[in-house]
Design a protein around this motif. Sequence first.
Motif, PDB file in Angstrom:
ATOM      1  N   GLU A   1       0.825  -1.204   0.000  1.00  0.00           N
ATOM      2  CA  GLU A   1       0.000   0.000   0.000  1.00  0.00           C
ATOM      3  C   GLU A   1       0.862   1.258   0.000  1.00  0.00           C
ATOM      4  O   GLU A   1       0.580   2.218  -0.723  1.00  0.00           O
ATOM      5  CB  GLU A   1      -0.919  -0.008   1.231  1.00  0.00           C
ATOM      6  CG  GLU A   1      -1.881   1.167   1.286  1.00  0.00           C
ATOM      7  CD  GLU A   1      -2.827   1.086   2.462  1.00  0.00           C
ATOM      8  OE1 GLU A   1      -3.612   2.040   2.648  1.00  0.00           O
ATOM      9  OE2 GLU A   1      -2.788   0.073   3.200  1.00  0.00           O
ATOM     10  N   LEU A   2       1.939   1.241   0.802  1.00  0.00           N
ATOM     11  CA  LEU A   2       2.806   2.412   0.892  1.00  0.00           C
ATOM     12  C   LEU A   2       3.497   2.696  -0.432  1.00  0.00           C
ATOM     13  O   LEU A   2       3.520   3.842  -0.907  1.00  0.00           O
ATOM     14  CB  LEU A   2       3.843   2.193   1.989  1.00  0.00           C
ATOM     15  CG  LEU A   2       4.864   3.320   2.202  1.00  0.00           C
ATOM     16  CD1 LEU A   2       4.156   4.599   2.642  1.00  0.00           C
ATOM     17  CD2 LEU A   2       5.919   2.899   3.218  1.00  0.00           C
ATOM     18  N   LEU A   3       4.064   1.660  -1.067  1.00  0.00           N
ATOM     19  CA  LEU A   3       4.779   1.855  -2.322  1.00  0.00           C
ATOM     20  C   LEU A   3       3.860   2.356  -3.422  1.00  0.00           C
ATOM     21  O   LEU A   3       4.237   3.227  -4.221  1.00  0.00           O
ATOM     22  CB  LEU A   3       5.459   0.544  -2.751  1.00  0.00           C
ATOM     23  CG  LEU A   3       6.598   0.056  -1.851  1.00  0.00           C
ATOM     24  CD1 LEU A   3       7.037  -1.340  -2.272  1.00  0.00           C
ATOM     25  CD2 LEU A   3       7.778   1.015  -1.892  1.00  0.00           C
ATOM     26  N   ASN A   4       2.657   1.811  -3.481  1.00  0.00           N
ATOM     27  CA  ASN A   4       1.707   2.253  -4.501  1.00  0.00           C
ATOM     28  C   ASN A   4       1.256   3.686  -4.263  1.00  0.00           C
ATOM     29  O   ASN A   4       0.912   4.409  -5.212  1.00  0.00           O
ATOM     30  CB  ASN A   4       0.484   1.337  -4.527  1.00  0.00           C
ATOM     31  CG  ASN A   4       0.790  -0.004  -5.168  1.00  0.00           C
ATOM     32  OD1 ASN A   4       1.824  -0.182  -5.800  1.00  0.00           O
ATOM     33  ND2 ASN A   4      -0.114  -0.966  -4.993  1.00  0.00           N
ATOM     34  N   GLY A   5       1.297   4.101  -2.989  1.00  0.00           N
ATOM     35  CA  GLY A   5       0.804   5.434  -2.654  1.00  0.00           C
ATOM     36  C   GLY A   5       1.828   6.536  -2.850  1.00  0.00           C
ATOM     37  O   GLY A   5       1.467   7.668  -3.208  1.00  0.00           O
ATOM     38  N   ILE A   6       3.140   6.240  -2.615  1.00  0.00           N
ATOM     39  CA  ILE A   6       4.129   7.314  -2.608  1.00  0.00           C
ATOM     40  C   ILE A   6       5.056   7.329  -3.821  1.00  0.00           C
ATOM     41  O   ILE A   6       5.658   8.358  -4.126  1.00  0.00           O
ATOM     42  CB  ILE A   6       4.996   7.258  -1.332  1.00  0.00           C
ATOM     43  CG1 ILE A   6       5.846   5.979  -1.313  1.00  0.00           C
ATOM     44  CG2 ILE A   6       4.138   7.368  -0.089  1.00  0.00           C
ATOM     45  CD1 ILE A   6       6.847   5.932  -0.167  1.00  0.00           C
ATOM     46  N   LEU A   7       5.179   6.198  -4.496  1.00  0.00           N
ATOM     47  CA  LEU A   7       6.145   6.148  -5.594  1.00  0.00           C
ATOM     48  C   LEU A   7       5.523   6.583  -6.915  1.00  0.00           C
ATOM     49  O   LEU A   7       4.383   6.217  -7.227  1.00  0.00           O
ATOM     50  CB  LEU A   7       6.705   4.729  -5.765  1.00  0.00           C
ATOM     51  CG  LEU A   7       7.631   4.206  -4.676  1.00  0.00           C
ATOM     52  CD1 LEU A   7       8.122   2.811  -5.050  1.00  0.00           C
ATOM     53  CD2 LEU A   7       8.828   5.127  -4.486  1.00  0.00           C
ATOM     54  N   PRO A   8       6.264   7.353  -7.716  1.00  0.00           N
ATOM     55  CA  PRO A   8       5.792   7.626  -9.077  1.00  0.00           C
ATOM     56  C   PRO A   8       5.847   6.351  -9.910  1.00  0.00           C
ATOM     57  O   PRO A   8       6.559   5.410  -9.575  1.00  0.00           O
ATOM     58  CB  PRO A   8       6.792   8.670  -9.587  1.00  0.00           C
ATOM     59  CG  PRO A   8       8.026   8.444  -8.785  1.00  0.00           C
ATOM     60  CD  PRO A   8       7.572   7.980  -7.435  1.00  0.00           C
ATOM     61  N   GLU A   9       5.092   6.327 -11.000  1.00  0.00           N
ATOM     62  CA  GLU A   9       5.087   5.153 -11.861  1.00  0.00           C
ATOM     63  C   GLU A   9       6.440   4.988 -12.550  1.00  0.00           C
ATOM     64  O   GLU A   9       7.205   5.947 -12.697  1.00  0.00           O
ATOM     65  CB  GLU A   9       3.987   5.279 -12.918  1.00  0.00           C
ATOM     66  CG  GLU A   9       2.574   5.199 -12.346  1.00  0.00           C
ATOM     67  CD  GLU A   9       1.519   5.185 -13.437  1.00  0.00           C
ATOM     68  OE1 GLU A   9       1.891   5.396 -14.615  1.00  0.00           O
ATOM     69  OE2 GLU A   9       0.352   4.950 -13.125  1.00  0.00           O
ATOM     70  N   LEU A  10       6.719   3.754 -12.939  1.00  0.00           N
ATOM     71  CA  LEU A  10       7.931   3.503 -13.707  1.00  0.00           C
ATOM     72  C   LEU A  10       7.825   4.204 -15.050  1.00  0.00           C
ATOM     73  O   LEU A  10       6.852   4.052 -15.779  1.00  0.00           O
ATOM     74  CB  LEU A  10       8.122   2.000 -13.916  1.00  0.00           C
ATOM     75  CG  LEU A  10       9.404   1.587 -14.631  1.00  0.00           C
ATOM     76  CD1 LEU A  10      10.625   1.862 -13.771  1.00  0.00           C
ATOM     77  CD2 LEU A  10       9.354   0.124 -15.018  1.00  0.00           C
ATOM     78  N   ASP A  11       8.839   4.984 -15.382  1.00  0.00           N
ATOM     79  CA  ASP A  11       8.866   5.741 -16.623  1.00  0.00           C
ATOM     80  C   ASP A  11      10.004   5.189 -17.481  1.00  0.00           C
ATOM     81  O   ASP A  11      11.180   5.444 -17.214  1.00  0.00           O
ATOM     82  CB  ASP A  11       9.100   7.221 -16.309  1.00  0.00           C
ATOM     83  CG  ASP A  11       9.052   8.108 -17.551  1.00  0.00           C
ATOM     84  OD1 ASP A  11       9.166   7.572 -18.671  1.00  0.00           O
ATOM     85  OD2 ASP A  11       8.929   9.335 -17.396  1.00  0.00           O
ATOM     86  N   MET A  12       9.677   4.416 -18.509  1.00  0.00           N
ATOM     87  CA  MET A  12      10.712   3.767 -19.297  1.00  0.00           C
ATOM     88  C   MET A  12      11.581   4.765 -20.050  1.00  0.00           C
ATOM     89  O   MET A  12      12.749   4.487 -20.342  1.00  0.00           O
ATOM     90  CB  MET A  12      10.091   2.773 -20.274  1.00  0.00           C
ATOM     91  CG  MET A  12       9.523   1.519 -19.619  1.00  0.00           C
ATOM     92  SD  MET A  12      10.672   0.686 -18.488  1.00  0.00           S
ATOM     93  CE  MET A  12      12.052   0.333 -19.560  1.00  0.00           C
ATOM     94  N   ALA A  13      11.044   5.945 -20.341  1.00  0.00           N
ATOM     95  CA  ALA A  13      11.877   6.971 -20.971  1.00  0.00           C
ATOM     96  C   ALA A  13      12.981   7.393 -20.008  1.00  0.00           C
ATOM     97  O   ALA A  13      14.132   7.605 -20.413  1.00  0.00           O
ATOM     98  CB  ALA A  13      11.025   8.171 -21.377  1.00  0.00           C
TER      99      ALA A  13
END
Length: 630
Positions: free
Chosen positions: A312-324
Amino acid sequence: ETFCDSVTYSALQFLSRVAMAFQRAAMVAARASILCYFLASIGSGVSAFAPPSSLPCRSTSSTCRYADAVASDATADDTSTKAPPGEIIRRRNLAIISHPDSGKTTMTEKLLLYGGAIQQAGAVRQKADQRSTSSDFMEMEVERGISVSSTVMTFDYGVHRVNILDTPGHQDFSEDTYRALAAADNAVMLLDAAKGLEPQTRKLFEVTRMRGLPLFTFVNKMDRPALSPYDIMDQIEAEFGLETHPILWPIGDGERFRGVLDRTTDVVHFYSKGTRRGDKADVVEVPLADTETVREYVDDPELFDQLYEDHELLNGILPELDMARVMDASQSPLFFGSAITNFGVQLFLDKFMDMGTMPVGREALRGEAVPQQASEEVAPDDDDFSCFVFKTQANLDPRHRDRLAFIRIVSGTYTRGMKVGHSRSKPSKRYNLAQGQMLFGQDRETIDVAYPGDVIGINNPGNFAIGDTLYSGAKRVAFPGIPSFSPEKFAYIRNPNPSSYKSFQKGIDQLLQEGAVQSLRLRNDDGGGPLILAAVGQLQFEVVQARLRSEYGVESSLEPIAFTMARWADGGWDAVEEADAAGKLFGIMIVQDRWGRPVLLFRNDWKAAGVAEEEKYLELVPWSYPPQIE
């Protein structure tokens, strides 16, 4: 991009197994075509084989990009040297970097195991019932349990052709690692979970950053007591300014290490060790939503609660993976696992196949070199063949005293027997590449064709040096050279047994040509005087002596010289003679390199900096490149 509704997670796994089954059954092109046809036949809704929407991709998946390229290949001109698009797209190569004893060679072995290249992984320090590793095959590597030379392993995995560059971790061999990174398109930074960032990791990270390589981070040895995953993430961001994005998240550590959560699918992978050391791990996959089954397999209330809190914490605070951002090296996909127990290794390999970049182009000079000439990119799909030499090695086959040049193909198609130009030779001079060899550690297999991204071995006639470019077109092509850096250890090497002169001289000549160490001679020595070996670290000297003994059957003795650095005088011998006559080089040893160019040896940084500042006409530099061949 999202998974198509008609394709469930279990179906995707089934397709992966189908791909693996084809791996040994047919040629690569046929295998890939069958797999892509099978994907297409599932339903018209299947247009991409990609991660969930939480993990956006650069484009459509590698599998379906390959399917499109196969169709393009079918209409290609058979007589062209241009590489087929499908062959470019399916290639992946990576270099593994780490501090010594982080498990780099073990990780390489496990990637080979799950890639189907070997049936049982070897051990760096093997017991009686264990096989040795594929990448560490030199006698000294086997005895000491360390890597002293970069090694190439090539294998097929599903529709992909994979080239792994296993690099030495010890700082004495950092120059060899630098050369291997020049050939890589991706890098994997391996960390010890208990230690985090270590000195050699920091140095090698700077090399990957300088080269702009996409960096994947694998935190190893989670089967031992480890730092908090959050602490490791903070370390990387604080020291490197590099944002990490967890893909595989650990459940516990040490004896409580249960497995990993794949955050791209929200599936938990529980592991148990194989029955034999080196075998694949047994795995059970449970959706995170199935809380009761997860609770049963975790079998630890504290770890169970921590897993869902972390999710829950990681999904809430981390930005999405940006392949660029991954491609421009400002974000690093982060994985946790244990190579020795195989936990998370295959998951990492699968993710890398889709996230890693395919072969990329290189900047080069075209035509005859002129001052201030602008470089231009040589793309993988250029019409003509081009490659560069990043390593040379003698005696991969001791029975034939062979010499190989390791080349990284940048563009076009290598074909057996093709004739190529050489960047340091006259334009009219052509060399016949009679035999190309696919490499797998010490083993080799003759091949007829190779494509951009491939790392292959070719016979070295003695003119190919590290950093050289080979090309098939009418216009000269020259990629940036790979320099030799300033050595810090110096010693005279002598043959104590005159009866073995020929063997000693042949061994020294071949080891020097492959760049194991550098060689110097006194300023007026025409070849009859004592030879000076120059190295980055003491261990390089020990490798030379060990290889002379094991490969050429000769002993040697070393006499250290009390200097700590070298500077090449690009101003030439006239400038050196002028400075020496004026008394400006007192306490400095004047020598020549293997090409007769002036080199000054200093005892400390202060003296070197002072001479460089006051005698600018010497043009002192801490590196060198091979000269043009007349």
